[in-house]
Design a protein around this motif. Structure first.
Motif, PDB file in Angstrom:
ATOM      1  N   ALA A  23     -35.710 -72.055 -45.298  1.00  0.00           N
ATOM      2  CA  ALA A  23     -36.166 -71.315 -44.119  1.00  0.00           C
ATOM      3  C   ALA A  23     -36.493 -69.869 -44.464  1.00  0.00           C
ATOM      4  CB  ALA A  23     -35.106 -71.370 -43.015  1.00  0.00           C
ATOM      5  N   TRP A  24     -35.676 -69.240 -45.294  1.00  0.00           N
ATOM      6  CA  TRP A  24     -35.858 -67.827 -45.612  1.00  0.00           C
ATOM      7  C   TRP A  24     -36.952 -67.567 -46.634  1.00  0.00           C
ATOM      8  CZ3 TRP A  24     -29.965 -67.019 -46.479  1.00  0.00           C
ATOM      9  CH2 TRP A  24     -29.316 -66.852 -45.254  1.00  0.00           C
ATOM     10  N   TYR A  25     -37.129 -68.484 -47.586  1.00  0.00           N
ATOM     11  CA  TYR A  25     -37.982 -68.146 -48.725  1.00  0.00           C
ATOM     12  C   TYR A  25     -39.166 -69.066 -48.986  1.00  0.00           C
ATOM     13  CZ  TYR A  25     -34.001 -65.181 -49.770  1.00  0.00           C
ATOM     14  OH  TYR A  25     -33.006 -64.255 -49.685  1.00  0.00           O
ATOM     15  N   ALA A  26     -39.145 -70.314 -48.547  1.00  0.00           N
ATOM     16  CA  ALA A  26     -40.219 -71.252 -48.911  1.00  0.00           C
ATOM     17  C   ALA A  26     -41.586 -70.788 -48.413  1.00  0.00           C
ATOM     18  CB  ALA A  26     -39.914 -72.653 -48.394  1.00  0.00           C
ATOM     19  N   HIS A  27     -41.619 -70.119 -47.279  1.00  0.00           N
ATOM     20  CA  HIS A  27     -42.902 -69.643 -46.750  1.00  0.00           C
ATOM     21  C   HIS A  27     -43.569 -68.628 -47.677  1.00  0.00           C
ATOM     22  CE1 HIS A  27     -41.390 -65.698 -45.436  1.00  0.00           C
ATOM     23  NE2 HIS A  27     -40.248 -66.363 -45.236  1.00  0.00           N
ATOM     24  N   LYS A  34     -51.188 -67.547 -44.464  1.00  0.00           N
ATOM     25  CA  LYS A  34     -51.036 -67.742 -43.014  1.00  0.00           C
ATOM     26  C   LYS A  34     -50.446 -66.494 -42.376  1.00  0.00           C
ATOM     27  CE  LYS A  34     -51.707 -72.334 -43.195  1.00  0.00           C
ATOM     28  NZ  LYS A  34     -53.029 -72.769 -43.259  1.00  0.00           N
ATOM     29  N   PRO A  35     -50.702 -66.299 -41.081  1.00  0.00           N
ATOM     30  CA  PRO A  35     -50.090 -65.158 -40.383  1.00  0.00           C
ATOM     31  C   PRO A  35     -48.563 -65.249 -40.406  1.00  0.00           C
ATOM     32  CG  PRO A  35     -51.793 -66.195 -39.032  1.00  0.00           C
ATOM     33  CD  PRO A  35     -51.580 -67.075 -40.213  1.00  0.00           C
ATOM     34  N   TRP A  36     -47.920 -64.094 -40.438  1.00  0.00           N
ATOM     35  CA  TRP A  36     -46.463 -64.044 -40.538  1.00  0.00           C
ATOM     36  C   TRP A  36     -45.783 -64.782 -39.403  1.00  0.00           C
ATOM     37  CZ3 TRP A  36     -43.361 -62.265 -36.761  1.00  0.00           C
ATOM     38  CH2 TRP A  36     -43.935 -61.438 -35.798  1.00  0.00           C
ATOM     39  N   TYR A  37     -46.344 -64.748 -38.202  1.00  0.00           N
ATOM     40  CA  TYR A  37     -45.677 -65.368 -37.057  1.00  0.00           C
ATOM     41  C   TYR A  37     -45.648 -66.894 -37.183  1.00  0.00           C
ATOM     42  CZ  TYR A  37     -50.529 -65.528 -35.404  1.00  0.00           C
ATOM     43  OH  TYR A  37     -51.877 -65.726 -35.305  1.00  0.00           O
ATOM     44  N   LEU A  38     -46.619 -67.502 -37.862  1.00  0.00           N
ATOM     45  CA  LEU A  38     -46.547 -68.943 -38.117  1.00  0.00           C
ATOM     46  C   LEU A  38     -45.406 -69.254 -39.083  1.00  0.00           C
ATOM     47  CD1 LEU A  38     -50.306 -69.989 -38.422  1.00  0.00           C
ATOM     48  CD2 LEU A  38     -48.739 -70.358 -36.505  1.00  0.00           C
ATOM     49  N   ALA A  39     -45.265 -68.422 -40.097  1.00  0.00           N
ATOM     50  CA  ALA A  39     -44.153 -68.593 -41.037  1.00  0.00           C
ATOM     51  C   ALA A  39     -42.819 -68.406 -40.318  1.00  0.00           C
ATOM     52  CB  ALA A  39     -44.280 -67.611 -42.192  1.00  0.00           C
ATOM     53  N   ALA A  40     -42.758 -67.446 -39.403  1.00  0.00           N
ATOM     54  CA  ALA A  40     -41.513 -67.201 -38.664  1.00  0.00           C
ATOM     55  C   ALA A  40     -41.148 -68.412 -37.806  1.00  0.00           C
ATOM     56  CB  ALA A  40     -41.648 -65.954 -37.795  1.00  0.00           C
ATOM     57  N   PHE A  41     -42.111 -68.965 -37.085  1.00  0.00           N
ATOM     58  CA  PHE A  41     -41.816 -70.130 -36.244  1.00  0.00           C
ATOM     59  C   PHE A  41     -41.400 -71.340 -37.078  1.00  0.00           C
ATOM     60  CE2 PHE A  41     -44.413 -67.931 -32.936  1.00  0.00           C
ATOM     61  CZ  PHE A  41     -43.387 -67.820 -32.006  1.00  0.00           C
ATOM     62  N   SER A  43     -40.022 -71.213 -40.055  1.00  0.00           N
ATOM     63  CA  SER A  43     -38.702 -70.887 -40.597  1.00  0.00           C
ATOM     64  C   SER A  43     -37.617 -71.065 -39.544  1.00  0.00           C
ATOM     65  CB  SER A  43     -38.689 -69.464 -41.141  1.00  0.00           C
ATOM     66  OG  SER A  43     -39.517 -69.386 -42.274  1.00  0.00           O
ATOM     67  N   TRP A  44     -37.887 -70.658 -38.322  1.00  0.00           N
ATOM     68  CA  TRP A  44     -36.903 -70.844 -37.252  1.00  0.00           C
ATOM     69  C   TRP A  44     -36.642 -72.323 -37.017  1.00  0.00           C
ATOM     70  CZ3 TRP A  44     -39.633 -66.862 -33.642  1.00  0.00           C
ATOM     71  CH2 TRP A  44     -39.289 -65.577 -34.049  1.00  0.00           C
ATOM     72  N   GLY A  45     -37.699 -73.128 -37.100  1.00  0.00           N
ATOM     73  CA  GLY A  45     -37.529 -74.573 -36.946  1.00  0.00           C
ATOM     74  C   GLY A  45     -36.648 -75.157 -38.034  1.00  0.00           C
TER      75      GLY A  45
END
Length: 114
Positions: A23-27, A34-41, A43-45
């Motif tokens: 979650a923290w690093y694979a993105h 990709k935009p950061w907010y897609l990575a954040a969502f 990662s949260w999942g």
């Protein structure tokens, strides 16, 4: 046959750490374009699967102190992170991983002695 809290708690912490490390690093490897907010969502999942840490700590607390649980968590974090960094993120091996691990062995000693 029930597993000992000394075994079950670390096993659940390992599972939790695998999910959290991804979650923290694979993105950083897979979603750099990709935009950061897609990575954040995403990662949260993935992080929702991290919740084995809660029962792990409750089970472990029946036989260990909170400080002992914390140092076990840190050792597991490093033990999961180093192979992840080398094999998934293609980072070079560094002797600093070994030295950090040895420092953690010392920390474990001090948390569990006496």
């Amino acid at each position: 046959m029930a597993l000992s809290p000394y075994l079950l708690s670390p096993l659940l912490l390992i599972l939790s750490n695998i999910f959290m490390t991804f979650a923290w690093y694979a993105h950083l490897r897979d979603m750099t374009a990709k935009p950061w907010y897609l990575a954040a969502f995403l990662s949260w999942g993935i992080a929702l699967c991290e919740y084995p840490k809660v029962p792990a700590n409750r089970i472990g607390f029946s036989v260990m102190s909170v400080a002992q649980l914390k140092i076990i968590q840190e050792v597991i974090s490093l033990s999961v992170f180093v192979p992840f960094a080398i094999f998934y993120m293609n980072q070079p091996f560094k002797w600093d991983f070994v030295w950090a691990g040895l420092c953690m062995v010392g920390a474990v000693y001090f948390m569990f002695r006496g």
